[in-house]
Design a protein around this motif. Structure first.
Motif, PDB file in Angstrom:
ATOM      1  N   GLY A 408       0.566  -1.076   0.063  1.00 25.91           N
ATOM      2  CA  GLY A 408       0.124   0.082   0.051  1.00 25.91           C
ATOM      3  C   GLY A 408       0.779   1.112  -0.079  1.00 25.91           C
ATOM      4  N   ALA A 409       2.027   1.227   0.657  1.00 24.29           N
ATOM      5  CA  ALA A 409       2.950   2.319   0.568  1.00 24.29           C
ATOM      6  C   ALA A 409       3.445   2.631  -0.812  1.00 24.29           C
ATOM      7  CB  ALA A 409       3.951   2.320   1.522  1.00 24.29           C
ATOM      8  N   LEU A 410       3.719   2.119  -1.473  1.00 24.78           N
ATOM      9  CA  LEU A 410       4.206   2.037  -2.813  1.00 24.78           C
ATOM     10  C   LEU A 410       3.019   2.550  -3.833  1.00 24.78           C
ATOM     11  CD1 LEU A 410       6.221   2.072  -4.977  1.00 24.78           C
ATOM     12  CD2 LEU A 410       5.987  -0.281  -5.459  1.00 24.78           C
ATOM     13  N   VAL A 411       1.600   1.897  -3.327  1.00 17.77           N
ATOM     14  CA  VAL A 411       0.510   2.458  -4.242  1.00 17.77           C
ATOM     15  C   VAL A 411       0.318   3.920  -4.311  1.00 17.77           C
ATOM     16  CG1 VAL A 411      -1.831   2.047  -4.360  1.00 17.77           C
ATOM     17  CG2 VAL A 411      -0.521   0.356  -4.193  1.00 17.77           C
ATOM     18  N   LEU A 412       0.422   4.227  -2.661  1.00 17.94           N
ATOM     19  CA  LEU A 412       0.042   5.748  -2.589  1.00 17.94           C
ATOM     20  C   LEU A 412       1.233   6.685  -2.856  1.00 17.94           C
ATOM     21  CD1 LEU A 412      -1.237   5.785   1.149  1.00 17.94           C
ATOM     22  CD2 LEU A 412      -2.533   6.012  -0.774  1.00 17.94           C
ATOM     23  N   LYS A 413       2.351   6.050  -2.997  1.00 17.24           N
ATOM     24  CA  LYS A 413       3.599   6.689  -3.704  1.00 17.24           C
ATOM     25  C   LYS A 413       3.308   7.195  -4.977  1.00 17.24           C
ATOM     26  CE  LYS A 413       8.615   6.777  -4.253  1.00 17.24           C
ATOM     27  NZ  LYS A 413       9.716   6.296  -3.931  1.00 17.24           N
ATOM     28  N   MET A 414       2.680   5.948  -5.750  1.00 19.80           N
ATOM     29  CA  MET A 414       2.152   6.104  -7.204  1.00 19.80           C
ATOM     30  C   MET A 414       1.141   7.130  -7.234  1.00 19.80           C
ATOM     31  SD  MET A 414       3.265   2.617  -8.804  1.00 19.80           S
ATOM     32  CE  MET A 414       2.348   1.561  -7.809  1.00 19.80           C
ATOM     33  N   PHE A 415       0.438   7.223  -6.368  1.00 22.05           N
ATOM     34  CA  PHE A 415      -0.987   8.191  -6.259  1.00 22.05           C
ATOM     35  C   PHE A 415      -0.346   9.809  -6.308  1.00 22.05           C
ATOM     36  CE2 PHE A 415      -4.739   5.788  -4.470  1.00 22.05           C
ATOM     37  CZ  PHE A 415      -4.600   4.710  -5.533  1.00 22.05           C
ATOM     38  N   GLN A 416       0.886  10.035  -5.691  1.00 21.63           N
ATOM     39  CA  GLN A 416       1.318  11.363  -5.313  1.00 21.63           C
ATOM     40  C   GLN A 416       1.500  12.242  -6.676  1.00 21.63           C
ATOM     41  OE1 GLN A 416       4.064  10.075  -2.073  1.00 21.63           O
ATOM     42  NE2 GLN A 416       3.879  12.182  -1.591  1.00 21.63           N
ATOM     43  N   ALA A 435      -1.623   4.732   8.438  1.00 22.11           N
ATOM     44  CA  ALA A 435       0.091   4.512   7.943  1.00 22.11           C
ATOM     45  C   ALA A 435       0.720   4.384   9.270  1.00 22.11           C
ATOM     46  CB  ALA A 435       0.402   5.480   7.258  1.00 22.11           C
ATOM     47  N   SER A 436       2.047   3.788   9.120  1.00 20.60           N
ATOM     48  CA  SER A 436       3.001   4.061  10.241  1.00 20.60           C
ATOM     49  C   SER A 436       3.497   5.451  10.009  1.00 20.60           C
ATOM     50  CB  SER A 436       3.943   2.840  10.073  1.00 20.60           C
ATOM     51  OG  SER A 436       4.698   3.012   8.779  1.00 20.60           O
ATOM     52  N   SER A 437       4.195   5.806  11.208  1.00 22.50           N
ATOM     53  CA  SER A 437       4.884   6.989  11.435  1.00 22.50           C
ATOM     54  C   SER A 437       5.669   7.421  10.064  1.00 22.50           C
ATOM     55  CB  SER A 437       5.377   7.472  12.733  1.00 22.50           C
ATOM     56  OG  SER A 437       6.371   6.324  12.840  1.00 22.50           O
ATOM     57  N   ASP A 438       6.524   6.346   9.675  1.00 20.66           N
ATOM     58  CA  ASP A 438       7.628   6.491   8.747  1.00 20.66           C
ATOM     59  C   ASP A 438       7.010   6.295   7.372  1.00 20.66           C
ATOM     60  OD1 ASP A 438       7.351   3.837   8.931  1.00 20.66           O
ATOM     61  OD2 ASP A 438       9.380   3.544   9.168  1.00 20.66           O
ATOM     62  N   ARG A 439       5.742   6.071   7.214  1.00 17.97           N
ATOM     63  CA  ARG A 439       4.833   5.734   6.095  1.00 17.97           C
ATOM     64  C   ARG A 439       5.553   4.585   5.283  1.00 17.97           C
ATOM     65  NH1 ARG A 439       3.483  11.777   3.369  1.00 17.97           N
ATOM     66  NH2 ARG A 439       1.831  12.287   4.868  1.00 17.97           N
ATOM     67  N   SER A 440       5.922   3.708   6.042  1.00 20.08           N
ATOM     68  CA  SER A 440       6.652   2.513   5.285  1.00 20.08           C
ATOM     69  C   SER A 440       5.609   1.284   5.292  1.00 20.08           C
ATOM     70  CB  SER A 440       7.932   1.843   6.130  1.00 20.08           C
ATOM     71  OG  SER A 440       7.579   1.438   7.460  1.00 20.08           O
ATOM     72  N   ARG A 441       4.584   1.580   6.197  1.00 21.89           N
ATOM     73  CA  ARG A 441       3.415   0.531   6.016  1.00 21.89           C
ATOM     74  C   ARG A 441       2.163   1.212   5.895  1.00 21.89           C
ATOM     75  NH1 ARG A 441       6.680  -0.890  10.128  1.00 21.89           N
ATOM     76  NH2 ARG A 441       5.540  -0.356  11.630  1.00 21.89           N
ATOM     77  N   VAL A 442       1.157   0.721   5.042  1.00 16.89           N
ATOM     78  CA  VAL A 442      -0.012   1.365   5.007  1.00 16.89           C
ATOM     79  C   VAL A 442      -1.126   0.485   4.998  1.00 16.89           C
ATOM     80  CG1 VAL A 442      -1.350   2.781   3.326  1.00 16.89           C
ATOM     81  CG2 VAL A 442       0.967   3.542   3.717  1.00 16.89           C
ATOM     82  N   HIS A 443      -2.300   0.501   5.591  1.00 18.34           N
ATOM     83  CA  HIS A 443      -3.734  -0.178   5.410  1.00 18.34           C
ATOM     84  C   HIS A 443      -4.868   0.969   4.895  1.00 18.34           C
ATOM     85  CE1 HIS A 443      -5.044  -4.214   6.668  1.00 18.34           C
ATOM     86  NE2 HIS A 443      -6.289  -3.561   6.302  1.00 18.34           N
ATOM     87  N   ILE A 444      -5.436   0.412   3.940  1.00 26.67           N
ATOM     88  CA  ILE A 444      -6.472   1.166   3.206  1.00 26.67           C
ATOM     89  C   ILE A 444      -7.518   0.490   3.704  1.00 26.67           C
ATOM     90  CG2 ILE A 444      -7.571   2.291   1.323  1.00 26.67           C
ATOM     91  CD1 ILE A 444      -4.274   2.304   0.300  1.00 26.67           C
ATOM     92  N   ASN A 536     -10.123  -3.198   2.218  1.00 29.16           N
ATOM     93  CA  ASN A 536      -9.418  -3.568   3.479  1.00 29.16           C
ATOM     94  C   ASN A 536      -8.304  -4.216   3.084  1.00 29.16           C
ATOM     95  OD1 ASN A 536      -8.655  -4.476   6.052  1.00 29.16           O
ATOM     96  ND2 ASN A 536     -10.607  -4.200   6.799  1.00 29.16           N
ATOM     97  N   ALA A 537      -7.000  -3.384   2.841  1.00 28.62           N
ATOM     98  CA  ALA A 537      -6.005  -4.219   2.381  1.00 28.62           C
ATOM     99  C   ALA A 537      -4.799  -3.222   2.550  1.00 28.62           C
ATOM    100  CB  ALA A 537      -6.142  -4.177   0.932  1.00 28.62           C
ATOM    101  N   ALA A 538      -3.460  -4.098   2.853  1.00 32.94           N
ATOM    102  CA  ALA A 538      -2.262  -3.429   3.094  1.00 32.94           C
ATOM    103  C   ALA A 538      -1.292  -3.637   1.703  1.00 32.94           C
ATOM    104  CB  ALA A 538      -1.573  -4.125   4.337  1.00 32.94           C
ATOM    105  N   ASN A 539      -1.709  -4.744   1.143  1.00 38.04           N
ATOM    106  CA  ASN A 539      -0.947  -5.205  -0.166  1.00 38.04           C
ATOM    107  C   ASN A 539      -2.119  -5.537  -1.360  1.00 38.04           C
ATOM    108  OD1 ASN A 539       2.056  -5.613   0.879  1.00 38.04           O
ATOM    109  ND2 ASN A 539       0.700  -6.660   2.341  1.00 38.04           N
ATOM    110  N   PHE A 540      -1.560  -5.253  -2.612  1.00 36.19           N
ATOM    111  CA  PHE A 540      -2.614  -5.224  -3.584  1.00 36.19           C
ATOM    112  C   PHE A 540      -2.298  -6.040  -4.532  1.00 36.19           C
ATOM    113  CE2 PHE A 540      -3.521  -1.528  -1.279  1.00 36.19           C
ATOM    114  CZ  PHE A 540      -4.754  -1.344  -1.063  1.00 36.19           C
ATOM    115  N   THR A 541      -2.835  -6.911  -4.936  1.00 37.13           N
ATOM    116  CA  THR A 541      -2.587  -7.873  -6.010  1.00 37.13           C
ATOM    117  C   THR A 541      -3.377  -7.632  -7.357  1.00 37.13           C
ATOM    118  OG1 THR A 541      -2.238  -9.911  -4.833  1.00 37.13           O
ATOM    119  CG2 THR A 541      -2.736 -10.415  -7.097  1.00 37.13           C
TER     120      THR A 541
END
Length: 741
Positions: A408-416, A435-444, A536-541
């Motif tokens: 999810g963190a990479l997905v949001l990075k690609m959204f930006q 998201a975690s404080s360092d934005r390394s982990r994301v749950h949407i 409800n996902a942290a990783n996207f296939t």
């Protein structure tokens, strides 16, 4: 136990890895990494065949490890194990069928039993190995070295045996899910099924009725096409070509459904223009012999109802098919058009030159915004309680080609880039992002899936679309009065996209109070699938339905073909472990309407109690990567997206009177290549290339049905073979550490 695990070698001597016979063919170029000499191709293929079959290759050097406890001075009676390769032939008792494959002299019976059982998806306990000894036959013990010629008892074939039910499989619904189910049965050679549908063509409610005439596929066609999956490939239906487009409109999508139905020969198995009105269970549900009588009513001519017996039911009721009806105070004073933005209820002739308000923020709301702007409206307002995340096209494409789930963190990075360029907001600050404080982990987590497309963002940037985070309180003439106190003036059309409701008739037809996992009322031979609500996902296939539908059908088709697997799961407490969903009449939610968290939990529990289910889809990562770069290669995809982006700006200038500066497309090939580098480094662990080349991956075609012990295609590639050896030096060493005696 750890003390029994042999230790990895750091020697570079040929004799340190293999015994005298193997050393003649192999040489070590670096620690723990094999390099074949000129005449060593046979050994390489034998090793690859063993690894591909699930057998554990033995390095004779392991047995000399002092730490491993199996050196020549302290192993049982000083026994040494030979790693020399040879062949073993397995025969079926009472049959001419046999298979021959490479093993090592030290290969144990239990290793072959477990690998063969995994390949056939049977319990290894049912297998017995018998060898000839003199004039008699003797049963081999699991710890023995497997014989050269072995007769196998407990199975009738080296091909997976399928259970034959007394009545056909019933598929209710010929939309995407139902069509896919029929195609997968037919492709596997099983034509003992019958499908029922109310329409006179394949496609289902979603695309025949709910979609309006301007609806477009939001995800790419590669992720959506109904023959998605390696096992579905055939000569007249392979990777989708450019003739289907990337984002086809409604009629092209329906054409593709009919194309697939013809290619896979399932049209004779579909009864069109009929309705399943009742399901009666014949016999106790706990008995294997129970079956069902379906009441099937014709929708043409006399409404005659006949009975159809079936042993298994796949039910696809079309997700949610009824508009959520909400009447607001003052609608009679509005003096404009009010309709629901579904099917062709949209008043197309009244959109041009007007200002439109759309209530809601789901996929249909976004679809209606695009349609209204294409028809030349002056402005569109999306009125929503909370603004949901939407996905640009580039992240969607990237997720669908990725061989491993995209975090999810990479997905949001690609959204930006899209969000920043168009003023859509900071994707990290949306209410649905955790998201975690360092934005390394994301749950949407949000109540609807991503609306996908670039046009939504472009319309916001150009001032043609505006999101208003509020709710409608009442209407007056051409005016919306909002709960927060504001107003939206000069509105001529209101489109309600307030969500969809399920149909309690589905619950009543099944006579059920709840769903237990995907089982109607806990009956494992009646499964039901809808497009689960929410996200409800942290990783996207995937953002589409192709992968998930194939996985669903694979799971339950396998259980129906091998019912003993289900009965074992049931004995292990499956029905008590699965989540349950009861009907909630106050909220207009039938039992069959479940959310994505419910569906995910059910799948995880099923896979946990039957690990063999995961094997059914183990070719998906390779397939999706290769297929996507074949039908939607990056340069073609990016060029098409950019041209549509520019086309809309030109169209809006002439049709909508747009007077805004040119908006440059916010993605470039260089940016996308950087996403690939990050993905390769942090997700895959190996190079995933933007050009689609992956030389050390096997070619697509028939891998799932390879014969046991055959040489895998990756054996020819040095990089792939080296990776297999690394796995062998970790996984295989542990297995042998547990089995050396």
């Amino acid at each position: 136990a750890p003390s029994r695990v042999p230790q990895r070698s750091t020697s570079t001597s040929p004799n340190s890895w293999c015994d005298e016979d193997m050393a003649q063919e192999l040489a070590l170029s670096s620690p723990s990494t094999l390099s074949l000499v000129q005449n060593g191709s046979t050994v390489r293929e034998q090793m690859a065949a063993m690894i591909g079959a699930g057998l554990h290759v033995f390095n004779p050097e392991w047995q000399g490890s002092e730490k491993g406890g199996h050196g020549p001075n302290n192993s049982a009676k000083g026994k040494r194990y030979s790693g020399t390769f040879r062949e073993t032939t397995l025969k079926i008792l009472g049959s001419d069928e046999q298979i021959t494959f490479p093993v090592q002299i030290c290969t144990k019976v239990i290793d072959v039993k477990e690998a063969l059982a995994k390949h056939l998806m049977v319990d290894p306990e049912i297998l017995s190995f018998v060898v000839k000894q003199g004039c008699t036959m003797r049963k081999q013990n699991d710890v023995e070295e497997v014989g050269r010629v072995v007769t196998v008892k407990g199975i009738k074939s080296f091909k997976m045996e399928k259970h034959k039910w007394p009545h056909p499989t019933a598929v209710i619904g010929a939309g995407y899910h139902g069509l896919k189910t029929c195609m997968m049965y037919a492709k596997s050679g099983d034509h003992d099924f019958v499908c029922f549908d109310r329409y006179n063509r394949v496609g289902g409610y979603c695309w025949i009725t709910a979609a309006n005439k301007h609806s477009k596929l939001q995800t790419e066609f590669g992720a959506f096409h109904v023959w998605w999956g390696e096992e579905m490939l055939q000569e007249n239906c392979h990777f989708p070509g450019k003739e289907w487009g990337i984002w086809p409109r409604k009629e092209k999508v329906l054409e593709h459904f009919h194309f697939a139905a013809e290619r896979y020969g399932i049209l004779p198995n579909i009864r069109f223009r009929c309705n399943v009105t009742s399901i009666d269970t014949i016999g106790p549900r706990s008995e294997h012999s129970h079956y069902y009588n379906l009441g099937v009513q014709s929708l043409d001519g006399p409404r005659k109802t006949d009975e159809v017996a079936c042993s298994v039911i796949f039910n696809y009721p079309g997700s949610m098919t009824k508009n959520r009806i909400i009447d607001y105070p003052g609608e009679d004073e509005f003096d404009g058009t009010i309709s629901y933005g579904m099917a062709d209820d949209c008043p197309y002739d009244k959109l041009g030159g007007n200002r439109i308000a759309i209530l809601g923020n789901g996929a249909f709301a976004v679809e209606n915004a695009r349609t209204a702007i294409e028809y030349g409206c002056r402005k569109v307002y999306i009125v929503t309680r909370r603004k949901n995340l939407a996905s640009p096209r580039v992240p969607c494409w990237f997720v669908h080609q990725g061989p491993a789930p995209t975090p999810g963190a990479l997905v949001l990075k690609m959204f930006q880039p899209m969000y920043e360029a168009t003023g859509f907001g900071d994707p990290w600050k949306f209410w649905s992002v955790h998201a975690s404080s360092d934005r390394s982990r994301v749950h949407i987590i949000q109540n609807s899936r991503f609306g996908i497309g670039d046009v939504t963002f472009l319309a916001v940037a150009c001032g043609l679309l505006e999101y208003v985070q509020d709710t409608l309180k009442r209407c007056s003439r051409h005016t919306l009065h909002l709960t927060g106190g504001g107003t939206i003036d000069d509105i001529q059309v209101i489109l309600k996209s307030l969500g969809l409701l399920g149909d309690f008739e589905v619950d009543r037809m099944h006579k059920m109070k709840q769903m237990v996992g995907q089982f109607c009322d806990g009956d494992w031979r009646r499964v039901l699938l809808i497009d689960a609500t929410g996200m409800n996902a942290a990783n996207f296939t995937t953002f589409s339905t192709g992968i998930s539908t194939k996985g669903f059908v694979n799971t339950y088709k396998y259980l129906y073909e091998h019912p003993h697997e289900y009965y074992k799961m049931e004995k292990d407490g499956l029905l008590h472990a699965l989540p349950c969903n009861a009907a909630n009449e106050k909220e207009d939610k039938p039992a069959y309407v479940t959310d994505v968290k419910f569906a995910m939990s059910s799948g995880i529990i099923m896979d946990g109690l039957c690990p063999r289910l995961a094997i059914l889809n183990d070719c998906d990562p390779v397939y999706k990567y290769r297929m996507y770069h074949a039908c939607h290669p990056l340069d073609y995809f990016l060029d098409t997206a950019m041209k549509e982006w520019d086309h809309y700006q030109e169209l809006w200038k002439t049709q909508n009177g747009l007077d805004a500066p040119y908006q440059k497309y916010p993605y470039t090939r260089e940016m996308i290549e950087e996403y690939f580098q990050e993905y390769s480094r942090n997700v895959a662990g190996w190079e995933v290339r933007a050009d689609g080349k992956m030389d050390h991956w096997p070619e697509i075609g028939g891998q799932a049905n390879k014969a046991f012990g055959s040489v895998p295609q990756w054996a020819k590639d040095d990089n792939a073979f080296a990776e297999a050896q690394k796995a062998m030096e970790s996984d295989h060493i542990k297995w042998w550490g547990d089995h050396l005696v």
